[in-house]
Design an enzyme around this catalytic site. Sequence first.
Site, PDB file in Angstrom:
ATOM      1  N   GLU A   1     -13.334   5.320   3.782  1.00 21.81           N
ATOM      2  CA  GLU A   1     -13.325   4.627   5.066  1.00 21.81           C
ATOM      3  C   GLU A   1     -14.496   5.007   5.962  1.00 21.81           C
ATOM      4  OE1 GLU A   1      -8.597   3.951   5.121  1.00 21.81           O
ATOM      5  OE2 GLU A   1      -9.284   5.740   6.129  1.00 21.81           O
TER       6      GLU A   1
ATOM      7  N   ARG B   1      -9.568  -0.268   6.986  1.00 28.01           N
ATOM      8  CA  ARG B   1     -10.461   0.675   6.318  1.00 28.01           C
ATOM      9  C   ARG B   1     -10.852   1.841   7.215  1.00 28.01           C
ATOM     10  NH1 ARG B   1     -14.668  -1.130   1.817  1.00 28.01           N
ATOM     11  NH2 ARG B   1     -15.025   0.872   0.863  1.00 28.01           N
ATOM     12  N   CYS B   2      -9.829   2.423   7.834  1.00 27.12           N
ATOM     13  CA  CYS B   2     -10.084   3.638   8.602  1.00 27.12           C
ATOM     14  C   CYS B   2      -8.770   4.352   8.756  1.00 27.12           C
ATOM     15  CB  CYS B   2     -10.675   3.334   9.983  1.00 27.12           C
ATOM     16  SG  CYS B   2      -9.532   2.532  11.105  1.00 27.12           S
TER      17      CYS B   2
ATOM     18  N   GLN C   1       0.825  -1.204   0.000  1.00 26.31           N
ATOM     19  CA  GLN C   1       0.000   0.000   0.000  1.00 26.31           C
ATOM     20  C   GLN C   1       0.868   1.266   0.000  1.00 26.31           C
ATOM     21  OE1 GLN C   1      -3.276  -2.013   2.866  1.00 26.31           O
ATOM     22  NE2 GLN C   1      -3.720   0.133   2.468  1.00 26.31           N
TER      23      GLN C   1
END
Lengths: 806, 284
Positions: free
Chosen positions: A760, A384-385, A237
Amino acid sequence: MNEMTPPKEERSEALKGLGCSRKRVEDARFTQGKGNYIDDIKLPGMLFGDFVRSPYPHAYVKSINADKALEVPGVLAVITAKDLEPLNLHWMPTLAGDKQMVLADGKVLFQGQEVAFVVATDRYAAADGVELVEVEYEELPPLVDPFKAEIEGAPILREDIAEEKEGAHGPRRHPNHIFTWEAGDKDATESVLDSADVVAEEMVYYHRTHPCPLETCGSVASMDKVNGKLTLYGTFQAPHAVRTVASLISGIAEHNIRVISPDIGGGFGNKVGVYPGYVCSIVASIVTGKPVKWIEDRIENLTATAFARDYWMKGKISATKEGKITGLWCHTTADHGAFDACADPTKFPAGFMNICTGSYDIPTAYLAVDGIYTNKAPGGVAYRCSFRVTEAAYFIERMIEVLAIKLGMDAAELRRINFIKKEQFPYQSALGWEYDSGDYHTAWDKALDAVNYKALRKEQAERLEDFKAGKTRKLMGIGLTHFTEIVGAGPVKNCDILGLGMFDSCEIRIHPTGSAIARLGTISQGQGHATTFAQILASEIGISADDITLEEGDTDTAPYGLGTYGSRSTPVAGAATAMAGRKIRAKAQMIAAYLLEVHDGDVEWDIDRFVVKGAPERFKTMKEIAFAAYNQAIPGIEPGLEAVSYYDPPNMTYPFGAYICVMDIDVDTGTTEIRQFYALDDCGTRINPMIIEGQVHGGLTEALAIAMGQEIAYDEMGNVKTGSLMDFFIPTMWETPNYQTDHTTTPSPHHPIGAKGVGESPNVGGVPAFSNAVHDAFRAFGLTQSHMPHDHWRIWQTANKLGLHD
Amino acid sequence: MIPAAFEYHRPDSIDDAIKIISEHGDEARVIAGGHSLIPMMKLRMADLSHLVDLQQIAELKGIIIEGQSVTIGAMTTQHELIADEGLAKVAPIMTEAALQIADPQVRYMGTIGGNVANGDPGNDMPGLMQLLDANYTLAGPNGTRTVKARDFYEAAYFTAREEEEILTSITFNSPVGGYAYEKQKRKIGDYATAAAGVLITKDGGTCSHASVALTNLADTPIYCEEAVSILTGSDLGAEAIEAATIAAVNASDPGEDNRGPIEFKKHAAKIVIRRALERAIERA
């Protein structure tokens, strides 16, 4: 003279810029099975690596015997910590300032830990080799419960640093203690709590779960011994950060390392960390001189690469009798597993957990987080945050509900009277953040109206009467959430990872015929960057998004950036894209003025062209300007039309939203049915509404999974109980409810296009909405708090404890 | 998740298949749909050298309905069970239950023979076969024999099938009257948290025949004899339903797993049994 000028709307629409629900350009290859994921990378002579993993959560490794494994045809090498030690690669630094074993160095600290790396000519031989490596273990008592980490006689996990009193984030009080991180004013908060009219107190547990991307983690390392260059393909990522870290660890000069993130099949934070598999594939390639592939299977992914959450958040919230919140106190016990491998900005060992005052004007607050070692897999990534924002949102949104119960108030009204008001922005929070913008009351009222909140409460009351009268066994819950995120890390003054400042970048080249290529320091894992960033540019430089190629992920070509996670791509790289576009436009303006034979200041921008002020029939389109930039000698101006921008944002962005979940619960079976889910998101300027809606649907479905069943559970002996998709809940279409999406638009005042990030939000806001619905259903029977995930048996247990089965 | 090496056999007759397994003894295993065996092989928990694939054997496939008698070849897939209109007419409970197994992709591969022969307590068909009082035909080196489904299951993964035998077909008489198969599961594709099948035949106001069976509530499927005797001859009123439900729950012996503790499973069992009873009675 030029051609007839089409109307503004027509030209604007042709650009497919901001606000256009443009179809995703990536999907042609994905839907045809033509994506190029890590396991699709096949290099000539490529070898395969596979891990021997520990069956024990805590044990000494007495010996490793690879003789039988080496007899398997095709097995070339079995690498252990002993082999890595001379290279100083048997341990590696983590992103959180700790270090982590690459391969078991004398002991193992979690089930599934990497013990040896078998390299073979094909993956079948490698797997056969793994079976035959003989490892002798001496079992040690496991530490599973973080609350027992510091009791007398607790097993000491990290003998390597047992004597070190100072860690990366300050003093350590016990060998199993990693750090204590504090924010806010402890004394002032305790004094507010002591004298408050009302104090509500609860332990809010956000259980351990896992991002579980569709594609697992993997890498292909290829060391070219002739030119000394290492090419590393991987599910990264943050490819540039991997290059720099790989250079620092290995000693290979950074220009000799090329990192490529190909298509990535979902990341959700799981692919931010650095894993032993990456290091081992590199070492194996250096040793053998051949490319080496490593890829996890699903069990390995769930049990060994980064988990998320696992925060025990003890909270106290105080208010006046009328419900005005006066103080918030939180003490979090954070279970980090065997190594502190959280992926947070360096100065924030508990991420942005100090956003836990949420959407509320809370004058006084205090937060402390204790990081603890246990015999579990390392990780603690932002699933996802933005860093620990989901934990913070869940905490405050539960505490609000708990306070509403204590006050006997409606939880929607309690939120309303405590929201930060529109005129208070920029708002300085008690725990240290400056919220850039917001309009919470407008969003909240819109949400309550959309679901007809009053009618829902009436129906719920009637249902309760029916339940009490024995006419139904189903209760109804209304789950409310108003969340505020902090995303877009971030200002370099606050945010770095291992010293790498968290700016991001965009480089644009306009081609002579008026099309373009843009490259960014980020990397899409499904977000649709190639679609949306082209839209940002289209609006900035007047070239259709269809004529702009977007590339990411190859460190030899893309400008340096810190990658994609924490909703930072749009706030940071999106801003860089707009700024680079503006540089292009500035040069284009000079060229246009020259071509139109006027002064620079005499032309103005008009969607896709520069026009002479007051003479709209005299203009030069970007296409014409691009051609001239390359092919016409213009005095004082260099040929070409390129720009690069490195953007260091002045602040984070603060997306917010109002979510409402309506749920029916069968108290006998513990089964649930989500009747309605309304999600209002305010992410500032909306780049592509279709992609936003897709993001919201996906994130809500992950939130549903987490709240209602998904967990990484360990038994008391430290064995993983949920290591496959049979037990680790991934919802299918069947379990997924219908979502109703909505929005308000409060642009970020400091972002060049006012965008805030949205990918997110639904995970952050969704989890408390689902969980609050479950709790709300039982509120009438005295439930204040229960632990997620709310799977059938836990809901049944809640009902049972409340006496609803008698 | 990569299996050890094995030799792959693909016989085209039952006799040839038996020959291969007789030759290799416990080193050979037959494979039907593979949904239980292949994961075990990948986890290297199933250790075998010879895999005998039955999918080429035509005589193991198909559904034959002759009067009251229904015979289903072992290699008939769950999808084929669902799609068979004749079966839906004579034994609609088969369709109802098969639709609750796994998901469509699994049902295209998963077979009834594999489902009943493996002895996995999580499988739905063994419970259904208790309910229907089915007979299993087993073929071995010494010919064929028939075993009642109610005598087949000994413990989890232990059955009356000898190592060298292949379960070739299933036979039962088409049920009459009301039926229901109720299954609580965590999600599509999961095994039952608790599942119950019920058959009810009424004669006037009285229950003339009943059958009750449970899935995944013990380490074998359960035929609930006591519940059946309570129901048979009763008026199928609230009292009989309650007593039969309690009797069936008492016959269960669930274990704790990720689906929940024993207490919860017994409660869930009670609910699915009662719902199955009520629905079957309504349909009778």
